[in-house]
Design a protein around this motif. Structure first.
Motif, PDB file in Angstrom:
ATOM      1  N   TRP A   1      44.014  46.334  31.001  1.00 26.75           N
ATOM      2  CA  TRP A   1      43.400  47.372  31.832  1.00 26.75           C
ATOM      3  C   TRP A   1      41.877  47.387  31.719  1.00 26.75           C
ATOM      4  CZ3 TRP A   1      45.247  50.100  35.751  1.00 26.75           C
ATOM      5  CH2 TRP A   1      46.631  50.144  35.923  1.00 26.75           C
ATOM      6  N   ALA A   2      41.346  46.801  30.662  1.00 35.73           N
ATOM      7  CA  ALA A   2      39.890  46.711  30.525  1.00 35.73           C
ATOM      8  C   ALA A   2      39.272  45.866  31.636  1.00 35.73           C
ATOM      9  CB  ALA A   2      39.539  46.116  29.162  1.00 35.73           C
ATOM     10  N   LEU A   3      40.097  44.974  32.237  1.00 30.08           N
ATOM     11  CA  LEU A   3      39.605  44.100  33.306  1.00 30.08           C
ATOM     12  C   LEU A   3      39.940  44.634  34.696  1.00 30.08           C
ATOM     13  CD1 LEU A   3      40.638  40.624  31.805  1.00 30.08           C
ATOM     14  CD2 LEU A   3      38.474  41.848  31.545  1.00 30.08           C
ATOM     15  N   ARG A   4      40.447  45.851  34.780  1.00 26.64           N
ATOM     16  CA  ARG A   4      40.861  46.394  36.072  1.00 26.64           C
ATOM     17  C   ARG A   4      39.993  47.559  36.546  1.00 26.64           C
ATOM     18  NH1 ARG A   4      47.295  46.314  34.336  1.00 26.64           N
ATOM     19  NH2 ARG A   4      47.470  44.023  34.244  1.00 26.64           N
ATOM     20  N   VAL A   5      38.926  47.822  35.824  1.00 23.44           N
ATOM     21  CA  VAL A   5      38.043  48.936  36.192  1.00 23.44           C
ATOM     22  C   VAL A   5      36.919  48.461  37.106  1.00 23.44           C
ATOM     23  CG1 VAL A   5      36.475  50.706  35.326  1.00 23.44           C
ATOM     24  CG2 VAL A   5      38.582  50.180  34.066  1.00 23.44           C
ATOM     25  N   THR A   6      36.141  47.479  36.657  1.00 20.34           N
ATOM     26  CA  THR A   6      34.979  47.026  37.435  1.00 20.34           C
ATOM     27  C   THR A   6      35.340  46.393  38.787  1.00 20.34           C
ATOM     28  OG1 THR A   6      34.975  44.935  36.193  1.00 20.34           O
ATOM     29  CG2 THR A   6      33.553  46.714  35.396  1.00 20.34           C
ATOM     30  N   PRO A   7      36.489  45.701  38.936  1.00 20.04           N
ATOM     31  CA  PRO A   7      36.777  45.103  40.250  1.00 20.04           C
ATOM     32  C   PRO A   7      36.851  46.109  41.388  1.00 20.04           C
ATOM     33  CG  PRO A   7      38.166  44.079  38.594  1.00 20.04           C
ATOM     34  CD  PRO A   7      37.469  45.232  37.921  1.00 20.04           C
ATOM     35  N   VAL A   8      37.347  47.304  41.125  1.00 25.35           N
ATOM     36  CA  VAL A   8      37.452  48.313  42.180  1.00 25.35           C
ATOM     37  C   VAL A   8      36.062  48.675  42.700  1.00 25.35           C
ATOM     38  CG1 VAL A   8      38.193  50.661  42.721  1.00 25.35           C
ATOM     39  CG2 VAL A   8      39.582  49.231  41.202  1.00 25.35           C
ATOM     40  N   PHE A   9      35.150  48.933  41.772  1.00 25.29           N
ATOM     41  CA  PHE A   9      33.784  49.276  42.173  1.00 25.29           C
ATOM     42  C   PHE A   9      33.063  48.063  42.760  1.00 25.29           C
ATOM     43  CE2 PHE A   9      34.823  52.347  38.820  1.00 25.29           C
ATOM     44  CZ  PHE A   9      34.506  53.534  39.462  1.00 25.29           C
ATOM     45  N   GLY A  10      33.409  46.867  42.271  1.00 22.78           N
ATOM     46  CA  GLY A  10      32.774  45.666  42.794  1.00 22.78           C
ATOM     47  C   GLY A  10      33.102  45.412  44.254  1.00 22.78           C
ATOM     48  N   ILE A  11      34.359  45.581  44.620  1.00 27.33           N
ATOM     49  CA  ILE A  11      34.768  45.384  46.013  1.00 27.33           C
ATOM     50  C   ILE A  11      34.089  46.411  46.914  1.00 27.33           C
ATOM     51  CG2 ILE A  11      36.736  45.494  47.596  1.00 27.33           C
ATOM     52  CD1 ILE A  11      38.449  44.317  45.327  1.00 27.33           C
TER      53      ILE A  11
END
Length: 538
Positions: free
Chosen positions: A232-242
């Motif tokens: 889950w540590a790798l699933r936070v920034t992608p949302v904001f990145g997109i």
């Protein structure tokens, strides 16, 4: 005295803006000042190389000639936010490294390979995006790259324990997006602002590096602990990145290359000519080698310092387990990195700004001081770690603060040493060099040395793991000293090289009249002054 028209055209700044009032450069081909230079005699009349006077009036790039538009401010905010996400994503892995190693069943060498493969792709693709960034629409390139980086980061969080090689490949692909962003974003800021405003905007932008790195540790370890799953540590920034990839398309403006330096008449040359120019640029190459040393040290510390602190705690208190202290150490190291980064960038900006009034070599001097003075603090933080944890944390904080003095200064140096049409290529070459010889290899090298030391003892005892990393990390202190030497050599040539760049920009300026107007390539021209005032400035 300035007449009323000159005042209305913005050639006279507010009294409280000391940087601008004391930093008016002479716009001639023989200027040798760096950054915002010192005041000169207003009666001096610059001439071109062939003796002709320039076409008046061309205001100098170091003097602010118009208010900042809202689009410029919005652009910097969005670009800074994305840079924050960039480094949060990069260092989220370090915040959950222990759990990741246990999940995939890997030792230190393969753990270091995760970071190394990412850096390799990042540095190899940077020249490609540097070439594209000097010739095509920059915000579209960044938007596509950010979308790719966010998508593959999210995908990597779903790779099962039997496919570590797939996880490594996906982390490598993250470098595609980050290369497209890191080589281009600073050049947009450079074309939106000039002089002291550019330095301040870059300071804000580069706050995101240490702060984002620290937040990567904190968010990575906190989210993993809360969710009970390191993925889950790798699933936070992608949302904001997109979401950010969409914001870039609609809210960031694409400025004309060289507009802020009034050198938009400069035209792109061949890639081979650009590379030859950069490789022969002494100040650029020496400062890039200095940055390479910073990247080597920061890359090694970013991945291995938390792990080293964990081992030192286990040595001094055998009753504790690695899982018990992993999250708290990552959060503490992240908080220290955030604070040290914030303070380091501020101190670097203030120190360079003040010292520029006395010498044109201010920027490389401050960078050299930061690296040379950080070496003893890092050395004693390693040496004393098993004896006193509080002293170790303090030494790490001071060492990182000094190491971070140069982030925005080096970026500003690149932008005023290289002409606008070659800046993206310069960013790319600097990224390639700093990662090729810097943090592409340092995490892997530290891990390999650690494993080599441990293999001689044939034991997994915490003291053996501790000593393995300690011996490997001592090399970072030597690299700090080496980097300081590169910046001192850079100081020898920087004024001469800056003068050559100003001459090239002046020759381009002389081919066009100056119009007090912000021009964007996406047809969103902004004229922040009344027409009656602007017409008097032509």
């Amino acid at each position: 005295m300035l007449n009323n028209t000159e005042e209305r055209c913005g050639l006279l700044e507010d009294e409280d803006d000391e940087d601008v009032m004391e930093s008016v450069p002479e716009r001639g081909p023989v200027v040798a000042s760096v950054g915002p230079p010192r005041a000169i005699d207003s009666a001096a009349k610059p001439v071109l190389a062939d003796g002709r006077p320039p076409s008046p009036p061309h205001p100098p790039s170091d003097v602010v000639t118009s208010p900042v538009s809202k689009w410029s401010i919005v652009s910097v905010i969005i670009l800074t936010f994305i840079n924050l996400l960039n480094y949060m994503d990069r260092y989220s892995i370090a915040g959950v490294l222990t759990d990741l190693q246990a999940f995939y069943g890997i030792q230190d060498t393969l753990a270091g390979l995760i970071s190394t493969t990412f850096i390799v792709s990042y540095m190899c693709l940077s020249p490609v995006f540097g070439y594209l960034g000097d010739r095509y629409n920059r915000k579209i390139i960044m938007s596509v790259g950010i979308f790719i980086w966010s998508s593959v980061t999210l995908a990597s969080s779903f790779v099962s324990s039997n496919y570590f090689s797939v996880f490594v490949v996906l982390r490598m692909l993250v470098g595609i997006g980050e290369a497209s962003y890191s080589t281009i974003a600073p050049t947009i800021i450079a074309d939106l602002f000039s002089g002291t405003r550019r330095t301040k905007a870059l300071s804000v932008f580069y706050f995101a590096i240490p702060v984002g790195s620290g937040l990567g540790y904190i968010c990575g370890s906190s989210v993993a602990e809360y969710a009970g799953n390191w993925q889950w540590a790798l699933r936070v920034t992608p949302v904001f990145g997109i979401a950010s990839s969409i914001l870039i398309l609609f809210l960031v403006r694409e400025p004309v290359r060289g507009a802020s330096d009034h050198a938009s008449n400069l035209r792109a040359t061949s890639w081979a000519e650009d590379i030859r120019y950069l490789l022969m640029h002494k100040s650029f190459m020496l400062s890039s080698l200095g940055v390479t040393c910073v990247a080597f040290v920061s890359g090694a510390l970013a991945l291995w310092a938390p792990k080293y602190i964990i081992y030192s705690i286990l040595v001094s208190d055998p009753s504790k387990s690695e899982q018990d202290i992993d999250a708290s150490v990552s959060m503490t190291f992240g908080a220290i990195t955030c604070l040290a980064g914030f303070l380091g960038v501020v101190l670097g900006y203030v120190s360079a700004s003040k010292l520029r009034h006395y010498t044109g070599k201010a920027d490389p001097f401050v960078c050299a001081f930061g690296l040379l003075s950080s070496a003893p603090f890092l050395f004693f933080s390693l040496f004393l770690s098993r004896y006193n944890k509080n002293v170790t944390w303090v030494l790490i904080f001071v060492g990182e603060t000094l190491l971070f003095l140069n982030w925005n200064i080096v970026a500003d140096m690149l932008l005023y040493l290289v002409i606008p049409t070659r800046r993206s290529s310069a960013e790319a070459i600097q990224i390639l060099l700093s990662h090729l010889l810097g943090d592409a290899g340092s995490p892997f090298l530290v891990g390999a040395i650690s494993d080599k030391v441990r293999s001689q003892y044939n034991s997994n005892d915490p003291i053996v793991q501790y000593l393995g990393l300690e011996y490997a990390l001592y090399m970072t202190t030597f690299i700090c000293v080496l980097g300081g030497g590169f910046f001192l050599f850079c100081a020898i040539f920087i004024e001469e090289d800056r003068a050559k760049t100003i001459q090239m920009e002046n020759e381009a300026m002389d081919e066009q009249p100056f119009i007090n107007q912000e021009v964007f390539e996406d047809n969103s021209n902004v004229n922040p002054l009344p027409n009656s005032v602007s017409s008097e400035c032509i």
